[in-house]
Motif scaffolding. Structure first.
Motif, short mmCIF file in Angstrom:
data_model
loop_
_atom_site.label_atom_id
_atom_site.label_comp_id
_atom_site.label_asym_id
_atom_site.label_seq_id
_atom_site.Cartn_x
_atom_site.Cartn_y
_atom_site.Cartn_z
N UNK A 1 0.83 -1.21 0.00
CA UNK A 1 0.00 0.00 0.00
C UNK A 1 0.86 1.26 0.00
N UNK A 2 1.95 1.24 0.78
CA UNK A 2 2.84 2.41 0.83
C UNK A 2 3.59 2.54 -0.49
N UNK A 3 3.96 1.40 -1.06
CA UNK A 3 4.58 1.36 -2.39
C UNK A 3 3.67 2.02 -3.42
N UNK A 4 2.40 1.66 -3.38
CA UNK A 4 1.42 2.24 -4.31
C UNK A 4 1.28 3.74 -4.09
N UNK A 5 1.25 4.16 -2.82
CA UNK A 5 1.10 5.59 -2.55
C UNK A 5 2.32 6.38 -3.04
N UNK B 1 1.09 1.91 7.80
CA UNK B 1 0.66 3.14 7.14
C UNK B 1 -0.47 2.85 6.14
N UNK B 2 -1.06 3.92 5.63
CA UNK B 2 -1.98 3.97 4.48
C UNK B 2 -3.46 3.77 4.79
N UNK B 3 -3.90 2.56 5.14
CA UNK B 3 -5.34 2.37 5.32
C UNK B 3 -5.82 3.04 6.60
N UNK B 4 -7.11 3.46 6.60
CA UNK B 4 -7.66 4.15 7.76
C UNK B 4 -8.87 3.39 8.29
N UNK B 5 -9.19 3.58 9.58
CA UNK B 5 -10.25 2.78 10.21
C UNK B 5 -11.58 2.79 9.46
N UNK B 6 -11.95 3.93 8.86
CA UNK B 6 -13.26 3.97 8.19
C UNK B 6 -13.29 3.12 6.93
N UNK B 7 -12.13 2.58 6.50
CA UNK B 7 -12.10 1.70 5.32
C UNK B 7 -12.24 0.22 5.69
N UNK B 8 -12.37 -0.06 6.99
CA UNK B 8 -12.50 -1.46 7.44
C UNK B 8 -13.65 -2.14 6.71
N UNK B 9 -13.39 -3.35 6.25
CA UNK B 9 -14.43 -4.13 5.57
C UNK B 9 -14.38 -4.00 4.07
N UNK C 1 -12.57 -4.05 0.34
CA UNK C 1 -11.45 -4.80 -0.21
C UNK C 1 -10.24 -3.87 -0.25
N UNK C 2 -9.04 -4.42 -0.06
CA UNK C 2 -7.84 -3.58 -0.02
C UNK C 2 -7.62 -2.84 -1.34
N UNK C 3 -7.83 -3.53 -2.47
CA UNK C 3 -7.59 -2.86 -3.75
C UNK C 3 -8.61 -1.74 -3.99
N UNK C 4 -9.87 -1.96 -3.56
CA UNK C 4 -10.92 -0.95 -3.75
C UNK C 4 -10.62 0.27 -2.87
N UNK C 5 -10.30 0.01 -1.61
CA UNK C 5 -10.00 1.11 -0.68
C UNK C 5 -8.76 1.86 -1.14
N UNK C 6 -7.74 1.11 -1.58
CA UNK C 6 -6.50 1.76 -2.02
C UNK C 6 -6.76 2.62 -3.25
N UNK C 7 -7.49 2.09 -4.21
CA UNK C 7 -7.75 2.84 -5.44
C UNK C 7 -8.47 4.15 -5.14
N UNK C 8 -9.44 4.12 -4.23
CA UNK C 8 -10.20 5.33 -3.90
C UNK C 8 -9.26 6.40 -3.33
N UNK C 9 -8.39 5.99 -2.39
CA UNK C 9 -7.46 6.95 -1.78
C UNK C 9 -6.45 7.46 -2.81
N UNK C 10 -5.91 6.55 -3.62
CA UNK C 10 -4.87 6.93 -4.58
C UNK C 10 -5.39 7.86 -5.66
N UNK C 11 -6.64 7.62 -6.13
CA UNK C 11 -7.23 8.49 -7.15
C UNK C 11 -7.47 9.88 -6.59
N UNK C 12 -7.80 9.95 -5.32
CA UNK C 12 -7.98 11.26 -4.68
C UNK C 12 -6.64 11.99 -4.57
N UNK C 13 -5.58 11.24 -4.25
CA UNK C 13 -4.25 11.85 -4.11
C UNK C 13 -3.72 12.34 -5.45
N UNK C 14 -3.87 11.50 -6.48
CA UNK C 14 -3.36 11.89 -7.80
C UNK C 14 -4.22 11.32 -8.92
#
Lengths: 385, 385
Positions: A76-80, A106-114, A116-129
């Motif tokens: 996840x940190x690699x992706x960020x 690092x990376x994932x936050x409590x409100x993302x619990x439940x 999928x890791x790829x779905x949660x990661x993609x949402x955060x990463x698209x917001x970042x860049x």
């Protein structure tokens, strides 16, 4: 009537609030990377690498497609990091869900619990860049029904439908590493393997160019010794320890070396370890094993041997010298001053094999006590694949 | 009437949506750290460090208060790591605002642009781990009107109103480092200094125990040489380069060594450098300078010299040996095998002084060309303090 107007006004107000909360005021896409030094330019500090004489063409980063297998503590940190660097495309593979038990990394936050890791990661990463093209695959790469899809994506995942430019392994088990190794050997894909120990205080990254450097099957995996009794690990129902520090350092080493490889600056480390208790960093070159169990690795070795010598990959110090008879794994030290206490293996001090292999394959390699202890368990795991 | 009911239902629906979006489903506070291995326990992987034999009493982390000065590329990640580790209290100092130009480093996100860094950081960190007590100070520690407040907070910021347990310097200029150094020498506070080069490819962390190890004024600051022409740096209107990788690695080194110090495991590095182009990691011990310009440093040195020898701080290899006459800065190598090409300084290979000092102070130290070049600029900066 007035009441209705007031209610409508309230609705309009709430709708604006929802819009504001959901769009999060993320930035618009940016057509071309600019070097302009203004607060509103997210690329100014990266494009400055050109002015500093570090990277010749930083904007080329937009041409590359990188696959990350495993979006956990390291992935996840690699992706960020790659997202913030403005990589062209990221392809994420994982089949796990975010849990509160992941919050010590690092990376994932409590409100993302439940999620999928790829779905949660993609949402955060698209917001970042929003400039990065992010593709996600929510499945286990080691199961037979997903293998074809996985290898197809690696073969066609570049921005021009060719093979991805780099594969980064951030998985936590040998089975997934051997799957990535098999695909990368078969389709001649360059990749990095990474790992963090179960006691959280050591880790490594390894650069694998099929035929040129040792593949994951060429020798038992190397792990950085932590001088901790391995018997305390791997009991049933016991979870591994992890630290955001160690995972952040390993992700940093992984992406830094990936950037050096993709953008052609500095020296890419073949094997770089990290021992957190002593701040020790073993650094080695690992040559491929001519007797590697993976026939595609042997094929890539013959292809590489047939190449003219001038085409030796830059940064590889000894890749065109023959493997010594007494050094079956082809392991050599980058830093000659590092003490070598492993005999025939020539493994850097502080590094040991993750498990032993049968005598017929391993020659005269000495195996330390702690490795012996975990051999049976590891072999059992291997057989279960 | 039906119309009004429909509008009211719509309002209710939108209000729920806003509530859901603003509460973010963050977790509740947790009274006691538990080792229980369940997906819902955010501390299971940290408490596992006890079972692994790495840390004796991980839960003690809740007793510590750490001040972080500078919440930029290194400081923000440092704060996130400590928050996820469950530190008792974090005290954040910064006076800058989040800009899109910061998005090439980890932590801050585009929708936080315009917010103060400490405010934005605190919001994110509290969401990640509500168990951490987070205090923020949105001011410049180097301005005279803030100095008393800054030093008061460091002296009374612990969870029992005593001095903070550790200060982490994550600032980007010498003036702020000298301010932190002065306060820590005066009030005998242990701290870590950190830094990343302007070309983004090297960095370091340094552990400073007043009287026992070199303070920031004992010797010109050491920087990891990058073999880059310094003339390309520091022009007016030109921004420094930065990479999320280098900053993530330095934050990882910083927090890892902070954890080792606070929780008493492993060896705390006195000076640890990182050269990203070659994956080189110089590691040194730095003894205090008996002629340090800071009189409080000299006072702490006398106090330390008067201590019984058995009270030597653990992990310091040579802190009770006399400073050699020909080694004015008291710099010694941890790894004897590292080549020493700096003569009297005994600086590890690849490390050089950030600037030279006048002959009367520096003795027979050789200064390399690149350091000479930047001397005037650095001295001008120092005078401007």
């Amino acid at each position: 009537m007035e009441n209705v107007e007031a209610l409508k006004a309230k609705i309009s107000e709430l709708e604006n609030k929802v819009k504001l909360l959901t769009t999060k005021n993320a930035r618009e896409k940016i057509e071309t990377m600019s070097s302009e030094v203004v607060d509103s330019n997210p690329y100014s500090r990266l494009m400055a690498l050109k002015r500093m004489g570090i990277v010749n063409n930083y904007e080329n980063i937009r041409n590359f497609s990188v696959a990350i297998v495993g979006v956990g503590g390291v992935g996840s940190v690699t992706a960020e990091m790659l997202t913030r660097c403005g990589i062209g495309r990221l392809i994420l593979f994982d089949y796990d869900k975010v849990e509160l038990a992941n919050m010590n990394r690092l990376f994932f936050q409590p409100h993302q619990s439940g999620l999928s890791k790829v779905e949660a990661a993609a949402e955060t990463l698209k917001n970042i860049n929003p400039d990065v093209d992010i593709l996600t695959y929510n499945y286990n790469i080691t199961s037979i029904e997903n293998f074809d899809n996985f290898s197809n994506i690696l073969r066609t995942g570049s921005l021009t439908n060719g093979p991805v430019d780099l594969v980064l392994s951030c998985v936590d088990n040998f089975e997934a590493r051997f799957t990535i190794n098999a695909v990368c050997n078969e389709f001649n894909l360059t990749w990095f393997e990474s790992g963090v120990s179960e006691n959280a205080v050591s880790g490594h990254v390894q650069f694998i160019v099929p035929g040129e450097t040792a593949c994951f099957a060429c020798a038992p995996p190397l792990v950085v010794a932590s001088n901790i009794d391995e018997k305390t690990l791997k009991r049933d129902g016991v979870c591994a320890a992890s630290l955001p520090t160690t995972m952040g350092v390993i992700a940093g080493f992984l992406v830094q070396n990936a950037l050096k490889y993709l953008l052609k600056f500095g020296n890419v480390s073949n094997y770089l370890g990290y021992s957190a208790l002593t701040d020790f960093f073993p650094n080695m070159n690992l040559k491929p094993n001519p007797h590697c169990d993976d026939s595609n690795c042997q094929l890539r070795q013959r292809e590489f041997a047939a190449k003219p010598k001038v085409q030796v990959v830059e940064n590889k110090q000894e890749s065109d010298t023959p493997v010594h008879e007494d050094n079956e794994w082809g392991i050599s030290l980058v830093d000659e001053s590092v003490e070598n206490d492993k005999g025939a293996q020539n493994v850097a001090s502080g590094v040991s094999l993750a498990y032993a292999v049968p005598d017929k394959d391993i020659g005269d390699v000495e195996v330390s006590k702690s490795d012996d202890t975990s051999l049976e368990e590891l072999m059992a795991q291997m057989k279960a694949i």
